[in-house]
Scaffold this motif. Structure first.
Motif, PDB file in Angstrom:
ATOM      1  N   PRO A 121     130.558  69.383  92.106  1.00 14.56           N
ATOM      2  CA  PRO A 121     129.257  69.910  91.300  1.00 14.56           C
ATOM      3  C   PRO A 121     128.718  71.249  92.257  1.00 14.56           C
ATOM      4  N   HIS A 122     128.576  71.078  93.478  1.00 15.31           N
ATOM      5  CA  HIS A 122     127.969  72.194  94.401  1.00 15.31           C
ATOM      6  C   HIS A 122     129.069  73.223  94.378  1.00 15.31           C
ATOM      7  N   GLY A 123     130.359  72.932  94.376  1.00 16.43           N
ATOM      8  CA  GLY A 123     131.065  74.105  94.364  1.00 16.43           C
ATOM      9  C   GLY A 123     131.083  75.004  93.353  1.00 16.43           C
ATOM     10  N   ILE A 124     131.029  74.149  92.006  1.00 15.86           N
ATOM     11  CA  ILE A 124     131.106  74.965  90.739  1.00 15.86           C
ATOM     12  C   ILE A 124     129.880  75.526  90.315  1.00 15.86           C
ATOM     13  N   LYS A 125     128.588  75.030  90.736  1.00 18.51           N
ATOM     14  CA  LYS A 125     127.442  75.836  90.536  1.00 18.51           C
ATOM     15  C   LYS A 125     127.529  77.068  91.628  1.00 18.51           C
ATOM     16  N   ALA A 126     127.871  76.995  92.672  1.00 17.39           N
ATOM     17  CA  ALA A 126     128.261  78.295  93.612  1.00 17.39           C
ATOM     18  C   ALA A 126     129.148  79.320  93.132  1.00 17.39           C
ATOM     19  N   LEU A 127     130.212  78.898  92.170  1.00 14.17           N
ATOM     20  CA  LEU A 127     131.136  79.792  91.726  1.00 14.17           C
ATOM     21  C   LEU A 127     130.314  80.304  90.619  1.00 14.17           C
ATOM     22  N   ALA A 128     129.685  79.604  89.850  1.00 19.46           N
ATOM     23  CA  ALA A 128     129.075  80.227  88.484  1.00 19.46           C
ATOM     24  C   ALA A 128     127.943  81.083  89.205  1.00 19.46           C
ATOM     25  N   GLN A 129     127.352  80.923  89.831  1.00 24.29           N
ATOM     26  CA  GLN A 129     126.125  82.031  90.473  1.00 24.29           C
ATOM     27  C   GLN A 129     127.048  83.370  90.998  1.00 24.29           C
ATOM     28  N   GLN A 130     128.107  83.024  91.683  1.00 27.24           N
ATOM     29  CA  GLN A 130     128.583  84.061  92.008  1.00 27.24           C
ATOM     30  C   GLN A 130     129.287  84.891  90.955  1.00 27.24           C
ATOM     31  N   TYR A 131     129.978  84.336  89.990  1.00 29.43           N
ATOM     32  CA  TYR A 131     130.490  84.898  89.011  1.00 29.43           C
ATOM     33  C   TYR A 131     129.543  85.321  87.773  1.00 29.43           C
ATOM     34  N   ASN A 132     128.335  84.957  87.929  1.00 33.75           N
ATOM     35  CA  ASN A 132     127.091  85.223  87.003  1.00 33.75           C
ATOM     36  C   ASN A 132     127.378  84.463  85.638  1.00 33.75           C
ATOM     37  N   TYR A 133     127.789  83.299  85.892  1.00 30.59           N
ATOM     38  CA  TYR A 133     127.935  82.489  84.450  1.00 30.59           C
ATOM     39  C   TYR A 133     126.789  81.436  84.387  1.00 30.59           C
ATOM     40  N   SER A 134     126.424  81.108  83.187  1.00 30.12           N
ATOM     41  CA  SER A 134     125.155  80.364  82.888  1.00 30.12           C
ATOM     42  C   SER A 134     125.801  78.963  82.898  1.00 30.12           C
ATOM     43  N   LYS A 135     124.878  78.091  82.916  1.00 31.58           N
ATOM     44  CA  LYS A 135     125.461  76.629  82.938  1.00 31.58           C
ATOM     45  C   LYS A 135     126.091  76.427  81.595  1.00 31.58           C
ATOM     46  N   GLN A 136     125.722  77.043  80.465  1.00 35.68           N
ATOM     47  CA  GLN A 136     126.153  76.656  79.261  1.00 35.68           C
ATOM     48  C   GLN A 136     127.480  77.282  79.240  1.00 35.68           C
ATOM     49  N   GLU A 137     127.804  78.303  79.703  1.00 34.53           N
ATOM     50  CA  GLU A 137     129.214  79.134  79.913  1.00 34.53           C
ATOM     51  C   GLU A 137     130.120  77.985  80.745  1.00 34.53           C
ATOM     52  N   VAL A 138     129.471  77.734  81.858  1.00 34.14           N
ATOM     53  CA  VAL A 138     130.470  76.683  82.706  1.00 34.14           C
ATOM     54  C   VAL A 138     130.753  75.457  81.729  1.00 34.14           C
ATOM     55  N   LYS A 139     129.687  74.848  80.985  1.00 33.45           N
ATOM     56  CA  LYS A 139     130.115  73.684  80.235  1.00 33.45           C
ATOM     57  C   LYS A 139     131.262  74.043  79.247  1.00 33.45           C
ATOM     58  N   GLN A 140     131.102  75.105  78.485  1.00 35.48           N
ATOM     59  CA  GLN A 140     132.089  75.700  77.658  1.00 35.48           C
ATOM     60  C   GLN A 140     133.620  75.853  78.187  1.00 35.48           C
ATOM     61  N   ILE A 141     133.437  76.495  79.238  1.00 31.94           N
ATOM     62  CA  ILE A 141     134.926  76.609  80.083  1.00 31.94           C
ATOM     63  C   ILE A 141     135.548  75.322  80.342  1.00 31.94           C
ATOM     64  N   LEU A 142     134.614  74.536  80.903  1.00 34.34           N
ATOM     65  CA  LEU A 142     135.327  73.107  81.450  1.00 34.34           C
ATOM     66  C   LEU A 142     135.658  72.358  80.400  1.00 34.34           C
ATOM     67  N   VAL A 143     135.055  72.153  79.152  1.00 32.77           N
ATOM     68  CA  VAL A 143     135.300  71.454  77.926  1.00 32.77           C
ATOM     69  C   VAL A 143     136.605  72.191  77.466  1.00 32.77           C
ATOM     70  N   GLU A 144     136.720  73.474  77.281  1.00 33.66           N
ATOM     71  CA  GLU A 144     137.795  74.056  76.728  1.00 33.66           C
ATOM     72  C   GLU A 144     139.290  73.600  77.647  1.00 33.66           C
ATOM     73  N   HIS A 145     138.929  73.708  78.876  1.00 35.02           N
ATOM     74  CA  HIS A 145     140.004  73.521  80.112  1.00 35.02           C
ATOM     75  C   HIS A 145     140.295  72.240  79.708  1.00 35.02           C
TER      76      HIS A 145
END
Length: 125
Positions: free
Chosen positions: A60-84
């Protein structure tokens, strides 16, 4: 995964191909940015990096760090992961989606449950 804009024997492109072959998508995304590749190719690598960090490593810490680096919101992260997860199921690769032990809850969580737990705790990560 082969990138369309990779041509020639540029040492940077060779390094990028090596990282992709090694399935080191986080490093590959960084290299793609430094090589100024097309945005859609960088996004593909970012997507792979985020999904790898979540589905394979359950970090979880890794995905949050990547999300911040890539400028993704937590909702975008959730959408990406659900789609994956949906794509993995369609391809018949459901092993990473099975329940794994989560040390923060002390329970076995499926990937979908883990995503929800991770998103719920986003502000605490």
């Amino acid at each position: 995964m082969r990138l369309n804009s990779m041509v020639g024997n540029n040492p940077g492109h060779e390094a990028l191909e090596t990282e992709i072959e090694r399935q080191n998508y986080t490093r590959a995304a960084q290299l793609a940015e430094s090589l100024n590749l097309k945005n859609d190719e960088i996004e593909k690598l970012r997507y792979q990096a985020l999904c790898q960090m979540a589905a394979l490593y359950r970090n979880p810490h890794g995905i949050k760090a990547l999300a911040q680096q890539y400028n993704y919101s937590k909702q975008e992260v959730k959408q990406i992961l659900v789609e994956h997860a949906k794509q993995m199921r369609e391809k018949g690769n459901s092993r990473p989606l099975k329940a794994c032990y989560d040390c923060t809850t002390g329970k076995y969580l499926t990937f979908e449950d883990w995503i929800n737990h991770c998103i719920d705790r986003w502000h605490k990560l």
